[in-house]
Scaffold this active site. Structure first.
Site, mmCIF file in Angstrom:
data_model
loop_
_atom_site.group_PDB
_atom_site.id
_atom_site.type_symbol
_atom_site.label_atom_id
_atom_site.label_comp_id
_atom_site.label_asym_id
_atom_site.label_seq_id
_atom_site.Cartn_x
_atom_site.Cartn_y
_atom_site.Cartn_z
ATOM 1 N N SER A 1 14.396 41.652 76.605
ATOM 2 C CA SER A 1 15.191 40.888 75.647
ATOM 3 C C SER A 1 15.231 41.650 74.339
ATOM 4 C CB SER A 1 14.575 39.500 75.426
ATOM 5 O OG SER A 1 15.162 38.857 74.311
ATOM 6 N N HIS B 1 11.891 20.736 98.473
ATOM 7 C CA HIS B 1 12.453 20.038 97.294
ATOM 8 C C HIS B 1 11.942 20.668 95.991
ATOM 9 C CE1 HIS B 1 13.491 16.877 100.232
ATOM 10 N NE2 HIS B 1 12.252 17.045 100.658
#
Length: 507
Positions: A310, A180
């Site tokens: 970036s 999970h």
């Protein structure tokens, strides 16, 4: 028409568009036409060639040669000289002439029949004898599917060999398991790698099966009844069957489809495209995990010395290869639906609404998978583990997981299981509250170290807290998996490991 359509544009934009259109006729390698990024940006030369016009049309000619040769051997009025002329001229294709004939006839196969006849004039009367367009079209598709699967198989084998090394190197390195996406019982980095490998191994096994069992469309005639060939052989059913067997043999196939309409059943396309989509799904799963681990700074994909993460944030190290795999995989995984619709919508012996979509999805599925496996091998070969970060994350969660071991050791030393359980619960709740509420490190073990109720294990807490005590059989499972499942498949395909891959345009 162009100038009329430009009236809706501002003058400056209209002038720019006219100038761009003018340059089309004068610039070599013009950038004003759409370029498919799978070919121009990503795919390897090998896969691009398999789906190229040259491969397609030279394969048509190989099929015409096989048909003529088999017909000659079985006694039809096809001479050895005609067969030889076809062989001599197989790669001499006048594409402009073929295109002109296609425009004249509005039929691509007949355009190429005439182009072949132009350079092999003595054989012109027997080219395509008894056949229908699907003889060259569908059989070529099958050949392209098989060669594409063989290329993917080679890449899967090499990928598994690379991943084997990574799994063995890190088989003993404990790391947090996640269920999970919440911290769970420990595993090892190598064991997690085997989960990715197992999926890819299943994909390889399915490719092996499809390659082995893939049939040709064969020599079937216009609606699959072989009526034209039965007529050529004056009703001799045995010779018709022998003709098909011989054509399959010449083209390197063990069999043809048992029965067909005009085309081979498009069910074959769905089976093949599902196998390609499964490779994409396995790759997406692996790269999704790598992206999450990159966020945790535990594992990173290769990052070039001059690579920019970036344009604005110079510090970033984005997992761009894994992101590209996921992006391409998402597209490839969508293609089997189109193949299934095409199969379902074929009326009776054949409808032509299968043609246009198959030109797109078959090639794009394999071009995409080719890029994906090239990227995945690059990622696996250069994947970097940051062991100190992995250990820090493990040790932050391990105190909670270690409490059961601590409890058992104290009970074995004479402690009361229920009293000890309650104390652990109280300490755990207090430590957890501090971690979440104050952002401080987990001090559960220090609390236990100070509590005399756990005195029986105080001297052994560091030993008990060794992460390797919590990974179960993970290291042994890696060894077993490699020995029992990966090594046999690598041995079976050891020749493929020696073959060289041609790199993608952009890795």
């Amino acid at each position: 028409m162009l100038r009329a359509s430009l009236r809706v544009l501002p003058p400056a934009l209209a002038a720019s568009a006219v100038a761009a259109a003018t340059r089309v006729s004068v610039q070599e390698g013009s950038k004003t036409k759409y370029e498919h990024p799978l070919v121009s940006r990503y795919a390897t030369k090998e896969m691009s060639y398999i789906w190229s016009p040259e491969k397609k049309f030279t394969t048509w000619r190989a099929l015409w040669i096989a048909l003529a040769q088999a017909e000659h051997e079985l006694g039809l009025p096809v001479s050895a000289a005609q067969v030889q002329e076809l062989k001599d001229q197989q790669f001499n294709i006048d594409y402009d002439f073929a295109a002109a004939k296609e425009r004249e006839f509005r039929h691509d196969v007949m355009g190429h029949v005439h182009a072949y006849g132009k350079v092999a004039p003595s054989a012109m009367p027997i080219i395509h004898l008894g056949a229908t367009s699907c003889y060259v079209g569908d059989n070529t598709d099958i050949i392209q599917l098989r060669e594409s699967m063989q290329l993917l198989r080679r890449k899967l084998v090499k990928l598994l060999a690379v991943m084997k090394g990574f799994a063995l190197e890190h088989k003993d390195v404990p790391t947090l398991g996640f269920t999970h996406y919440q911290p769970a019982q420990l595993t090892t980095i190598g064991k997690r790698c085997t989960l990715w490998m197992q999926d890819l191994l299943m994909d390889l096994q399915e490719l092996d099966r499809l390659i082995e069992e893939l049939p040709m469309r064969g020599v079937k005639g216009t609606t699959g009844t072989q009526a034209s060939f039965l007529d050529l052989f004056d009703g001799d059913h045995g010779k018709v069957k022998a003709l098909e067997r011989r054509v399959c043999e010449i083209m390197g196939f063990k069999k043809a489809v048992a029965v067909s309409g005009q085309t081979y059943t498009r069910k074959i396309d769905t089976l093949v495209m599902n196998s390609v989509a499964n490779i994409a799904a396995s790759s997406y799963k692996m790269c999704g995990d790598v992206r999450l681990l990159a966020n945790l700074k535990e594992i990173e994909e290769p990052f070039a010395k001059k690579q920019i993460g970036s344009s604005a944030m110079a510090y970033k190290r984005n997992p761009m290869r894994s992101e590209r795999v996921c992006s391409l995989s998402r597209y490839v995984m969508s293609l089997p639906q189109s193949a299934s619709h095409t199969h379902a919508n074929q009326w009776f012996e054949r409808t032509l609404d299968d043609s246009a979509v198959r030109r797109i999805i078959l090639a794009e599925g394999f071009l995409g998978a080719d890029v994906i496996l090239t990227l995945l091998t690059n990622i696996a070969d250069g994947m970097h583990v940051w062991p100190n970060v992995v250990r820090a994350h493990t040790m932050a969660e391990l105190p909670f997981m270690a409490t059961e071991n601590i409890l058992m050791e104290c009970v074995k030393a004479g402690g009361d299981r229920q009293e000890l359980h309650e104390k652990i619960r109280e300490h755990s709740m207090a430590a957890g509250a501090r971690v979440k509420g104050e952002g401080v490190p987990n001090d559960l073990i220090e609390r236990i170290r100070r509590d005399r109720a756990f005195a029986a294990v105080h001297s052994r807490l560091d030993e008990i807290m060794d992460p390797k005590n919590f990974v179960g059989r993970a290291p042994q499972q890696v060894d077993d998996f490699i020995l029992e499942h990966i090594d046999p498949i690598l041995s079976k395909h050891r020749q493929l490991l020696e073959e060289k891959n041609l790199d993608s345009v952009n890795v």
